[in-house]
Design a protein around this motif. Structure first.
Motif, PDB file in Angstrom:
ATOM      1  N   GLY A 207       0.819  -1.208   0.000  1.00 50.65           N
ATOM      2  CA  GLY A 207       0.000   0.000   0.000  1.00 50.65           C
ATOM      3  C   GLY A 207       0.850   1.253   0.000  1.00 50.65           C
ATOM      4  N   LYS A 208       1.879   1.278   0.839  1.00 56.53           N
ATOM      5  CA  LYS A 208       2.782   2.429   0.901  1.00 56.53           C
ATOM      6  C   LYS A 208       3.524   2.610  -0.423  1.00 56.53           C
ATOM      7  CE  LYS A 208       6.525   4.447   3.683  1.00 56.53           C
ATOM      8  NZ  LYS A 208       7.398   4.748   2.516  1.00 56.53           N
ATOM      9  N   ALA A 209       3.958   1.505  -1.008  1.00 56.19           N
ATOM     10  CA  ALA A 209       4.702   1.581  -2.265  1.00 56.19           C
ATOM     11  C   ALA A 209       3.837   2.172  -3.378  1.00 56.19           C
ATOM     12  CB  ALA A 209       5.196   0.195  -2.659  1.00 56.19           C
ATOM     13  N   TYR A 210       2.560   1.861  -3.352  1.00 59.69           N
ATOM     14  CA  TYR A 210       1.650   2.398  -4.370  1.00 59.69           C
ATOM     15  C   TYR A 210       1.603   3.921  -4.296  1.00 59.69           C
ATOM     16  CZ  TYR A 210      -2.778   3.655  -6.570  1.00 59.69           C
ATOM     17  OH  TYR A 210      -3.748   4.253  -7.338  1.00 59.69           O
ATOM     18  N   TYR A 211       1.454   4.460  -3.095  1.00 64.49           N
ATOM     19  CA  TYR A 211       1.405   5.914  -2.952  1.00 64.49           C
ATOM     20  C   TYR A 211       2.769   6.555  -3.184  1.00 64.49           C
ATOM     21  CZ  TYR A 211      -3.239   5.169  -0.997  1.00 64.49           C
ATOM     22  OH  TYR A 211      -4.543   4.810  -0.823  1.00 64.49           O
ATOM     23  N   ASP A 212       3.828   5.891  -2.745  1.00 64.79           N
ATOM     24  CA  ASP A 212       5.177   6.442  -2.911  1.00 64.79           C
ATOM     25  C   ASP A 212       5.556   6.582  -4.383  1.00 64.79           C
ATOM     26  OD1 ASP A 212       5.462   6.620  -0.199  1.00 64.79           O
ATOM     27  OD2 ASP A 212       6.734   4.842   0.006  1.00 64.79           O
ATOM     28  N   ALA A 213       4.936   5.790  -5.241  1.00 67.64           N
ATOM     29  CA  ALA A 213       5.250   5.846  -6.676  1.00 67.64           C
ATOM     30  C   ALA A 213       4.647   7.068  -7.352  1.00 67.64           C
ATOM     31  CB  ALA A 213       4.752   4.575  -7.368  1.00 67.64           C
ATOM     32  N   ALA A 214       3.703   7.724  -6.689  1.00 67.86           N
ATOM     33  CA  ALA A 214       3.058   8.907  -7.261  1.00 67.86           C
ATOM     34  C   ALA A 214       3.902  10.144  -6.980  1.00 67.86           C
ATOM     35  CB  ALA A 214       1.666   9.085  -6.665  1.00 67.86           C
ATOM     36  N   PRO A 215       3.869  11.148  -7.865  1.00 70.50           N
ATOM     37  CA  PRO A 215       4.657  12.363  -7.625  1.00 70.50           C
ATOM     38  C   PRO A 215       4.181  13.150  -6.414  1.00 70.50           C
ATOM     39  CG  PRO A 215       3.203  12.625  -9.534  1.00 70.50           C
ATOM     40  CD  PRO A 215       3.162  11.179  -9.154  1.00 70.50           C
ATOM     41  N   MET A 216       2.887  13.035  -6.082  1.00 65.32           N
ATOM     42  CA  MET A 216       2.327  13.766  -4.951  1.00 65.32           C
ATOM     43  C   MET A 216       0.984  13.148  -4.589  1.00 65.32           C
ATOM     44  SD  MET A 216       1.668  17.902  -4.710  1.00 65.32           S
ATOM     45  CE  MET A 216       3.404  18.281  -4.930  1.00 65.32           C
ATOM     46  N   THR A 217       0.665  13.134  -3.309  1.00 65.14           N
ATOM     47  CA  THR A 217      -0.625  12.623  -2.867  1.00 65.14           C
ATOM     48  C   THR A 217      -1.270  13.616  -1.902  1.00 65.14           C
ATOM     49  OG1 THR A 217       0.335  11.423  -0.982  1.00 65.14           O
ATOM     50  CG2 THR A 217       0.108  10.209  -3.057  1.00 65.14           C
ATOM     51  N   LEU A 218      -2.575  13.484  -1.763  1.00 68.25           N
ATOM     52  CA  LEU A 218      -3.311  14.233  -0.747  1.00 68.25           C
ATOM     53  C   LEU A 218      -3.296  13.462   0.562  1.00 68.25           C
ATOM     54  CD1 LEU A 218      -6.436  15.066  -2.931  1.00 68.25           C
ATOM     55  CD2 LEU A 218      -4.621  16.670  -2.319  1.00 68.25           C
ATOM     56  N   ASP A 219      -3.599  14.162   1.658  1.00 66.05           N
ATOM     57  CA  ASP A 219      -3.789  13.552   2.962  1.00 66.05           C
ATOM     58  C   ASP A 219      -5.283  13.562   3.294  1.00 66.05           C
ATOM     59  OD1 ASP A 219      -1.057  13.083   3.539  1.00 66.05           O
ATOM     60  OD2 ASP A 219      -0.818  15.192   4.102  1.00 66.05           O
ATOM     61  N   PRO A 220      -5.750  12.637   4.149  1.00 64.39           N
ATOM     62  CA  PRO A 220      -7.160  12.646   4.530  1.00 64.39           C
ATOM     63  C   PRO A 220      -7.635  13.986   5.062  1.00 64.39           C
ATOM     64  CG  PRO A 220      -6.141  10.598   5.232  1.00 64.39           C
ATOM     65  CD  PRO A 220      -5.036  11.472   4.714  1.00 64.39           C
ATOM     66  N   GLY A 221      -6.761  14.695   5.773  1.00 69.41           N
ATOM     67  CA  GLY A 221      -7.137  15.999   6.306  1.00 69.41           C
ATOM     68  C   GLY A 221      -7.458  17.011   5.222  1.00 69.41           C
ATOM     69  N   ASP A 222      -6.836  16.861   4.045  1.00 65.68           N
ATOM     70  CA  ASP A 222      -7.148  17.759   2.936  1.00 65.68           C
ATOM     71  C   ASP A 222      -8.602  17.606   2.516  1.00 65.68           C
ATOM     72  OD1 ASP A 222      -4.434  18.505   2.852  1.00 65.68           O
ATOM     73  OD2 ASP A 222      -3.959  16.888   1.452  1.00 65.68           O
ATOM     74  N   ILE A 223      -9.071  16.371   2.494  1.00 65.86           N
ATOM     75  CA  ILE A 223     -10.452  16.111   2.088  1.00 65.86           C
ATOM     76  C   ILE A 223     -11.410  16.559   3.185  1.00 65.86           C
ATOM     77  CG2 ILE A 223     -12.019  14.400   1.135  1.00 65.86           C
ATOM     78  CD1 ILE A 223      -9.320  14.915  -0.396  1.00 65.86           C
ATOM     79  N   ALA A 224     -11.037  16.340   4.432  1.00 67.00           N
ATOM     80  CA  ALA A 224     -11.882  16.787   5.549  1.00 67.00           C
ATOM     81  C   ALA A 224     -12.070  18.297   5.518  1.00 67.00           C
ATOM     82  CB  ALA A 224     -11.270  16.347   6.882  1.00 67.00           C
ATOM     83  N   ARG A 225     -11.020  19.039   5.174  1.00 68.56           N
ATOM     84  CA  ARG A 225     -11.147  20.495   5.078  1.00 68.56           C
ATOM     85  C   ARG A 225     -12.100  20.884   3.958  1.00 68.56           C
ATOM     86  NH1 ARG A 225      -5.705  20.166   6.285  1.00 68.56           N
ATOM     87  NH2 ARG A 225      -5.100  20.329   4.087  1.00 68.56           N
ATOM     88  N   GLY A 226     -12.072  20.126   2.867  1.00 73.76           N
ATOM     89  CA  GLY A 226     -13.004  20.389   1.783  1.00 73.76           C
ATOM     90  C   GLY A 226     -14.445  20.147   2.201  1.00 73.76           C
ATOM     91  N   ILE A 227     -14.662  19.104   2.975  1.00 69.80           N
ATOM     92  CA  ILE A 227     -16.001  18.813   3.475  1.00 69.80           C
ATOM     93  C   ILE A 227     -16.477  19.932   4.390  1.00 69.80           C
ATOM     94  CG2 ILE A 227     -17.322  17.229   4.954  1.00 69.80           C
ATOM     95  CD1 ILE A 227     -15.505  14.973   3.825  1.00 69.80           C
TER      96      ILE A 227
END
Length: 250
Positions: A207-227
């Protein structure tokens, strides 16, 4: 958690999939604004930790959105002070067995993705919306995905589910356009949660390797702020859709 005074203070919110990821971040953010949060999900131990972090007004509800009986009886299993739900955040979802070619995957996995991500969301809305209609107000926030608009290899079932969520939200907006019930669809891009690990049988390394392969990811808190942004708008203003993506989008 210490709450700050806001117009959300004292409202009741039901958050599905509250035990981890976006659901957990949302529950904590709402509690920080004085909301009485129902932390709903399948794993009571995880929900209990989130509820404890939210504070004394949080409540734990064991709920499987894929089980019709579990959803049908959810209001009856709540204390009286939590039954008038002002805010519903439909966050529960999964992609277990995903990221493989359609014919090599298990049809049971594909069906489960649709049952949870689409039918489960519809069941919870159907259980909660009558109370909002009766009270003349309410806010439904459904967590979709940018995957609703673009598929990828191995994403046949998941992207289908999110495209269905998108149209479900648009349908709800039409159904309640002459009411004071607001419908918001949140569409996150790649967000670092335990979602990827769950997809591959709970392997945290993969799971970590999947996200680490991306240039950038969001955090859950980013989505919570949007809500919270959508919930913070005055009653005459509805954020119908909010797309949130990493600045360097994969």
């Amino acid at each position: 958690m210490t709450a700050t005074t806001s117009h959300l203070d004292g409202k009741v919110a039901l958050v599905t999939g509250a035990g981890a990821g976006i659901g957990r971040a949302t529950a904590l953010a709402l509690a920080g604004r004085g909301v009485k949060v129902i932390c709903a999900g399948r794993t009571e131990a995880s929900l209990r930790k989130v509820a404890d972090a939210c504070g004394s007004t949080a409540h734990v509800l064991t709920l499987d959105v894929g089980d019709p009986a579990s959803v049908a009886g959810l209001l009856d299993r709540l204390p009286d002070e939590f039954r008038a739900i002002d805010i519903l955040v439909n966050n529960a979802g999964h992609d277990s067995g995903g990221r493989q070619r359609f014919d090599t995957g298990r049809i049971e996995d594909w069906a489960s993705i649709i049952d949870t991500n689409v039918t489960g969301m519809m069941r919870v809305c159907h259980a909660i919306l009558p109370g909002m209609v009766q009270r003349g107000s309410g806010h439904v926030v459904n967590i979709g995905s940018t995957s609703a608009f673009r598929s990828y290899p191995g994403g046949s079932a998941y992207t289908t589910s999110k495209a269905a969520v998108h149209m479900f939200c648009e349908g709800l907006q039409q159904d309640y356009r002459d009411s004071n019930i607001r419908i918001t669809e949140i569409l996150p891009g790649l967000t670092r949660t335990d979602f990827a690990a769950t997809r591959v049988g709970g392997d945290p390394v993969k799971g970590k390797a999947y996200y680490d392969a991306a240039p950038m990811t969001l955090d859950p808190g980013d989505i919570a702020r949007g809500i919270l942004y959508a919930l913070d708008q005055p009653p005459h203003c509805t954020v119908s859709q909010l797309v949130i993506t990493p600045t360097q989008e994969p």
